[in-house]
Design an enzyme around this catalytic site. Structure first.
Site, short mmCIF file in Angstrom:
data_model
loop_
_atom_site.label_atom_id
_atom_site.label_comp_id
_atom_site.label_asym_id
_atom_site.label_seq_id
_atom_site.Cartn_x
_atom_site.Cartn_y
_atom_site.Cartn_z
N ASP A 23 0.93 -1.11 0.17
CA ASP A 23 0.05 -0.05 0.03
C ASP A 23 0.85 1.26 0.09
O ASP A 23 1.97 1.28 0.53
CB ASP A 23 -0.88 -0.05 1.16
CG ASP A 23 -1.77 1.13 1.37
OD1 ASP A 23 -2.35 1.50 0.34
OD2 ASP A 23 -1.66 1.72 2.37
N ASP B 118 -1.83 -0.84 5.85
CA ASP B 118 -2.15 -0.27 7.41
C ASP B 118 -3.47 -0.11 7.58
O ASP B 118 -3.85 0.37 8.66
CB ASP B 118 -0.99 0.82 7.53
CG ASP B 118 -1.53 2.12 7.03
OD1 ASP B 118 -2.02 2.08 5.73
OD2 ASP B 118 -1.53 3.31 7.47
N ASP C 291 -7.07 -2.22 3.63
CA ASP C 291 -6.42 -2.95 3.28
C ASP C 291 -6.55 -4.35 3.64
O ASP C 291 -5.79 -5.35 3.50
CB ASP C 291 -4.80 -2.69 3.79
CG ASP C 291 -4.42 -1.34 3.27
OD1 ASP C 291 -4.73 -1.14 1.99
OD2 ASP C 291 -3.83 -0.67 3.69
#
Length: 775
Positions: A323, A519, A523
């Site tokens: 990410d 995080d 996600d």
């Protein structure tokens, strides 16, 4: 038949064994039986010794049979089958001491493995806690709270400040200010005008607004995220134990040797002796010891790996998906520049903006205030402060009306303001405009920068065997590609929804063992879908941590590279120990087949083999010499000192850039004064900092980095900074009469812009290559 397999004796046996933590109990019982039998044998009570050793053997047979049946039920014969046959064989031929030794080895291996293989529940508790349970429905008689399940499409709802949007819908008010980080991972607040679609799960960061529902609870975005995470978690294949993979060929080989020994000699004791030395303790003990050692080593660095299977898989991973926001970037905006109108200075602009923003909870306001305090600016106490969500704050500072936030520069077009707007678009930065008495006097540019440790992390990941690095983000393509270019990633997938991230993870899983790092709540489904999910747990969401196999408890992404290195090393040592032990066992099996090793002696020999492979497996606890070198305390202190100075010197960089900008629009005394101001800051603050780095920090780092040549490139940058500073000083000396000659302008402007560029690059290189070494 299918139902019977879940309700019959096998299922009940497995349930009974798993109802309690049988491994520690078995370890205690077998150890006690072996020790008590030894005491009895030394006292001359051979019959009692055999009885005690036999009881210890029997105690191990029952759970071992359950483990074997469970493995057979899953479709493969596990490593425990040889242990069961050996235990049964020792009882059959009366070799009770050998049986007790095997029982102890089996119990020890199982206990170690249980410690290494605790799986996370992936229960998504935080996702469910975040989900709204009710909604506020607007009716002719007022606003009424109703269960979320009762909300129908087309109804008008009210979403209060700080509340989670309950269902997908359209904004019915003038506008809505939303925090969409739960879905996109982006920390910025966005303003949605009337008629624009809003997804459930986002948070109202402004005032109350009306929402026209376009979907029910079950059909809304947030419910789909929860479903995705559940499905992805359910699809994750169970990890096959390292021991069981090797047992696939070691088991039939052992049985064949034992059978041939019995068949050719006619002596069942020989077959039992073969099974005793074939008991795969290198698999039962060495592999779990190496894996547990790897887990222990990782935990010291702030990496929580929830089970041995995750560590094994991490050691085999070849693809890494990351990410962007909060993983590759800090996840929080930082001040990247401060621009000032003619007649104003950057420090004064920052001081006024921070003074007004002291009481604002907005994430941009907090970044402005933190930066001003780091630079030692004296903040004033504001009065009459008001804040309009999505627009900014207004108040009185030092007796003057001041505002910080949005400003329509078309109302007061000025060249410097147009330049700021262009920079913001080029750098993908947010702008907080400062106005005094209604006129714009400066601007603070903020962005979410790449983590200092991210470039080093990417390099170490590739060194550890990761072949493919991709970014998955909900952000726009332009800033995502810029981050990917800086880090040298292999590809970018931008503007992804949670479902899009899951699809990307599944596609990569088809190619190789895949790791996903994130995080945010958005996600969590992708983390659960990957072979290994890694959560940035220090500031990340609880949902992402609970959907992950690995959690980084420190806010440092470079710990991921450390974890991969540890996993690769631990797995290598586990394989080495297991194969080495099995080769020794094979040699002992041949000796036992020819009658050279009776069962008891074979069991003792097997213990010696076990001791050797366990000692080798314990090497996984040690520090890998190829890992990041340790810093001396004095060197670490120097790094922290110079890192803090970098923060303090940001206003010097801004002064250099501001002087160059001023020369582009003005060549009069004010422009020359800004150049003199910038040069004074260079001489008094920046050049002494560079000199101290060259003569204190770099020599201290050289032993860690491999010698003086490792800092040679940075030293050359110091020389270039000093050269450009001297050139600026020469231009100022040539303009002693207070005027710049026309032929000076281009070169002086080039010196200032060039110095600013060199300084920014040099600072970034030091922060990434040197400062990221220290915790």
């Amino acid at each position: 038949m299918g139902l019977a397999t879940h309700t019959g004796p096998l299922h009940r046996l497995r349930a009974a064994v798993s109802a309690v933590r049988v491994e520690p109990v078995l370890l205690a019982v077998t150890a006690a039986a072996l020790a008590a039998g030894g005491v009895a044998w030394l006292a001359g009570a051979g019959g009692l010794a055999d009885l005690l050793w036999g009881l210890g053997t029997v105690a191990a047979v029952v759970p071992a049979v359950a483990w074997v049946l469970a493995a057979l039920h899953r479709g493969h014969a596990g490593v425990d089958l040889i242990a069961v046959l050996a235990l049964g064989g020792t009882l059959a031929v009366g070799e009770y001491l050998a049986g007790a030794l095997i029982a102890l080895m089996l119990a020890t291996g199982r206990t170690l493995e249980a410690a290494a293989q605790r799986r996370a529940s992936h229960d998504l508790r935080a996702l469910l806690e975040h989900a709204p349970r009710s909604a506020r429905r607007r009716t002719p008689s007022g606003v009424r709270t109703v269960p979320l399940a009762e909300v129908e499409a087309g109804e008008l709802l009210v979403v209060g400040p700080g509340e989670v949007v309950p269902v997908d819908g359209l904004v019915e008010s003038t506008s809505a200010v939303l925090d969409e980080s739960v879905l996109t991972g982006e920390a910025r607040q966005v303003e949605r005008p009337r008629g624009e679609a809003v997804r459930s799960g986002v948070v109202n960061a402004g005032g109350a607004f009306d929402l026209r529902a376009t979907a029910t609870e079950q059909d809304s975005t947030y419910a789909e995220i929860v479903r995705l995470a559940r499905q992805a978690g359910a699809e994750s294949a169970p990890v096959v134990r390292l021991a069981d993979r090797y047992a696939a060929w070691f088991l039939p080989l052992s049985l064949a040797v034992a059978g041939l020994a019995w068949l050719l000699s006619g002596d069942a004791v020989r077959a039992v002796a073969v099974l005793v030395v074939a008991t795969p303790c290198p698999l039962l003990l060495a592999a779990p010891v190496a894996i547990v050692s790897g887990l222990s080593r990782a935990s010291r660095l702030g990496v929580v790996i929830r089970d041995g299977g995750a560590l094994e898989n991490l050691g085999r991973a070849r693809t890494l998906l990351l990410d962007k926001t909060g993983t590759l970037t800090g996840g929080r905006p930082r001040v990247m520049d401060v621009a000032a109108a003619p007649g104003w200075t950057a420090p004064e602009v920052l001081r006024l903006a921070a003074s007004l923003d002291q009481y604002s909870p907005h994430v941009l306001a907090q970044a402005i205030v933190d930066t001003a305090r780091r630079r030692g600016l004296a903040l004033s106490i504001p009065s009459d402060v008001t804040e309009e969500p999505g627009r900014g704050a207004r108040g009185t500072v030092d007796g003057r009306p001041v505002s910080v936030g949005r400003f329509d520069t078309a109302k007061a077009p000025q060249p410097w303001a147009e330049a700021v707007g262009n920079r913001a678009r080029l750098d993908d930065a947010a702008v907080a405009w400062l106005t005094v008495e209604g006129l714009p006097v400066g601007a603070v540019l903020l962005s979410d920068p790449v983590r200092r440790d991210a470039p080093r992390t990417v390099r170490h990941l590739r060194e550890a065997g990761i072949e493919r690095l991709l970014m998955l983000t909900g952000d726009r393509p332009e800033p995502a590609r810029e981050v990917a270019a800086v880090l040298g990633l292999d590809g970018v997938h931008a503007e992804l929804s949670p479902a899009g991230k899951v699809a990307a993870v599944r596609a990569e899983r088809d190619r190789a063992v895949t790791v996903m790092v994130g995080d945010g709540v958005n996600d969590a489904p992708a983390l659960a879908a990957a072979d290994i999910g890694v959560a940035m747990g220090a500031r990340g969401s609880t949902a992402s941590s609970e959907a992950a196999d690995i959690v980084l408890t420190t806010d440092r992404v470079d710990r991921l590279a450390d974890a991969v290195t540890i996993a690769v090393r631990a797995r290598h040592i586990a394989v080495q120990s297991a194969l080495g032990g099995m080769l020794l066992s094979l040699a002992a099996m041949v000796a036992a087949a020819f009658g050279l090793l009776p069962p008891a002696v074979g069991a003792l020999l097997q213990e010696g083999i076990d001791a050797a492979v366990i000692l080798n497996a314990l090497r996984a606890l040690g520090v890998d010499r190829s890992a990041r070198p340790a810093l001396a305390p004095a060197t670490e202190a120097l790094i922290h000192r110079f890192a803090a100075e970098h923060d303090d010197l940001q206003d010097v960089l801004e002064a250099v850039r501001s002087a160059a900008d001023r020369l582009s629009t003005d060549t009069g005394p004010e422009a020359l004064a800004s150049v003199r101001h910038a040069h004074r800051l260079l001489t008094e603050r920046l050049l002494p900092h560079e000199y101290a780095e060259e003569h204190q920090l770099y020599p201290a780092l050289a032993p860690t980095l491999g010698g003086p040549e490792s800092t040679a490139t940075m030293s050359r940058a110091h020389a270039e900074i000093e050269r450009l500073s001297r050139r600026i000083a020469t231009h100022l000396a040539l303009s002693a009469d207070g005027k710049l000659a026309p032929e000076q302008l281009d070169d002086l402007r080039a010196c200032l812009y060039g110095l600013h560029t060199v300084l920014r690059l040099h600072f970034t290189q030091e922060e990434e290559s040197y400062f990221s070494l220290a915790p």
